[in-house]
Scaffold this active site. Structure first.
Site, PDB file in Angstrom:
ATOM      1  N   GLY A  29      -6.767  43.177 -28.736  1.00 19.03           N
ATOM      2  CA  GLY A  29      -6.175  45.145 -29.268  1.00 19.03           C
ATOM      3  C   GLY A  29      -6.776  45.919 -28.702  1.00 19.03           C
ATOM      4  N   ASN A  82       1.299  35.989 -25.786  1.00 19.85           N
ATOM      5  CA  ASN A  82       0.501  36.200 -27.242  1.00 19.85           C
ATOM      6  C   ASN A  82      -0.395  37.096 -26.676  1.00 19.85           C
ATOM      7  OD1 ASN A  82       1.917  34.509 -29.415  1.00 19.85           O
ATOM      8  ND2 ASN A  82       0.799  32.176 -28.233  1.00 19.85           N
ATOM      9  N   LEU A  83      -0.583  38.321 -27.490  1.00 21.31           N
ATOM     10  CA  LEU A  83      -1.802  39.391 -27.486  1.00 21.31           C
ATOM     11  C   LEU A  83      -2.718  38.829 -26.720  1.00 21.31           C
ATOM     12  CD1 LEU A  83      -2.150  42.809 -26.378  1.00 21.31           C
ATOM     13  CD2 LEU A  83      -2.363  42.785 -29.019  1.00 21.31           C
ATOM     14  N   ASP A  84      -3.647  38.919 -25.338  1.00 21.59           N
ATOM     15  CA  ASP A  84      -4.798  39.511 -25.452  1.00 21.59           C
ATOM     16  C   ASP A  84      -5.216  37.232 -26.023  1.00 21.59           C
ATOM     17  OD1 ASP A  84      -4.936  41.590 -24.949  1.00 21.59           O
ATOM     18  OD2 ASP A  84      -6.210  42.038 -26.431  1.00 21.59           O
ATOM     19  N   GLU A  85      -4.284  36.332 -25.086  1.00 20.73           N
ATOM     20  CA  GLU A  85      -4.832  35.072 -25.346  1.00 20.73           C
ATOM     21  C   GLU A  85      -4.192  34.336 -24.669  1.00 20.73           C
ATOM     22  OE1 GLU A  85      -2.962  33.298 -29.295  1.00 20.73           O
ATOM     23  OE2 GLU A  85      -4.091  34.658 -30.561  1.00 20.73           O
TER      24      GLU A  85
END
Length: 285
Positions: free
Chosen positions: A202, A227-230
């Site tokens: 984030g 999926n954020l930053d995954e």
């Protein structure tokens, strides 16, 4: 001479390497690089072969090779792609206010160290327009707010389609893509995250790292998923942190490795060295 790269994956079984090598030999082609990996956990086999025409006057065509290889791919149930290495990957770069990664990529493009053609730059701010104009690359200013996000993504999709871009680079583009946008370009969007993922996801990762007193900070280039930053990680790098470094010092050190990691990931992608392995990547250096 013509040069091609074959990427493939399938269920592991005996005879794959021998069959592919025999096919290339019989077609009068010369192997330049060959890399293989068998994942014992998933039972899948991954292979990258770079090859060229043995005879400079040979008129081997990519379409013909694809058609001839189809029998082998069907035999082994392969997921595969064949790339013409004489053709650069068309790309669109998306950026916000931080321009260090953009400037680095523009320089690498100018000196020809990355196999990509930058078709357009998209930004939600107007601050990098002058830099981009000097490179004679189309610049598109598309502001993004919570109310205009869908419209902004529609405009972005049109630019991607119009330019024929096959790679979307988020060079510190500080906007979260919608699920639909991320799903529309699987394995085609590369993001640089200013943190050594999975730590400090984030916003403001350097501030988070500073307050945790970490002794190393890093950068991560990964494919974008909903999926954020995954998304699957392509490349990472770290730099040591001294006890007397401020957040600003950490940001400065981090920006240098962001440039390096971003370029490394793009090089691997545009040289077709990456295969997806469930939630991970196989990267043949």
């Amino acid at each position: 001479m013509k040069k091609f790269t074959l990427l493939l994956s399938c269920i592991d079984r005996p005879g794959i390497v021998a069959t592919v090598s025999s096919f290339l030999h019989q077609a009068g082609l010369n192997i330049l690089e060959s890399n293989q990996f068998g994942d014992l956990k998933t039972g899948r086999f991954f292979m990258r072969v770079a090859f060229t025409t043995a005879d400079p006057s040979s008129d081997v065509k990519q379409a013909d090779l694809k058609e001839e290889f189809k029998e082998i791919s069907d035999q082994f149930g392969m997921d595969w792609k064949l790339f013409d290495m004489n053709v650069n990957t068309p790309a669109v770069i998306m950026v916000s206010k931080f321009d260090h990664c953009l400037v680095d990529l523009l320089y690498r493009r100018r000196i020809g160290t990355l196999k990509m053609d930058i078709a357009a730059i998209i930004s939600n701010h107007d601050t990098t327009r002058e830099i981009v104009n000097r490179e004679n690359i189309p610049f598109h200013h598309i502001p993004v707010t919570s109310d205009t996000k869908q419209d902004a993504e529609d405009k972005t999709r049109k630019i991607i389609a119009d330019t024929g871009a096959e790679l979307i680079i988020l060079a510190r583009y500080m906007q979260i893509l919608s699920t639909d946008m991320a799903n529309s370009y699987p394995g085609q969007i590369i993001n640089i995250h200013h943190s050594f993922l999975p730590s400090f996801k984030g916003a403001e990762p350097y501030s988070q790292a500073y307050h945790r007193g970490v002794k190393m900070i890093g950068a991560t280039a990964h494919y974008v998923t909903p999926n954020l930053d995954e998304g699957p990680i392509i490349a990472q790098q770290v730099v040591p942190v001294r006890h007397d470094m401020s957040v600003e010092d950490m940001i400065g050190a981090g920006q240098e490795i962001e440039q390096s990691v971003m370029a490394k990931a793009i090089r691997a992608h545009t040289e077709h060295r990456i295969l997806l392995n469930e939630g991970k990547t196989v990267v043949f250096d």
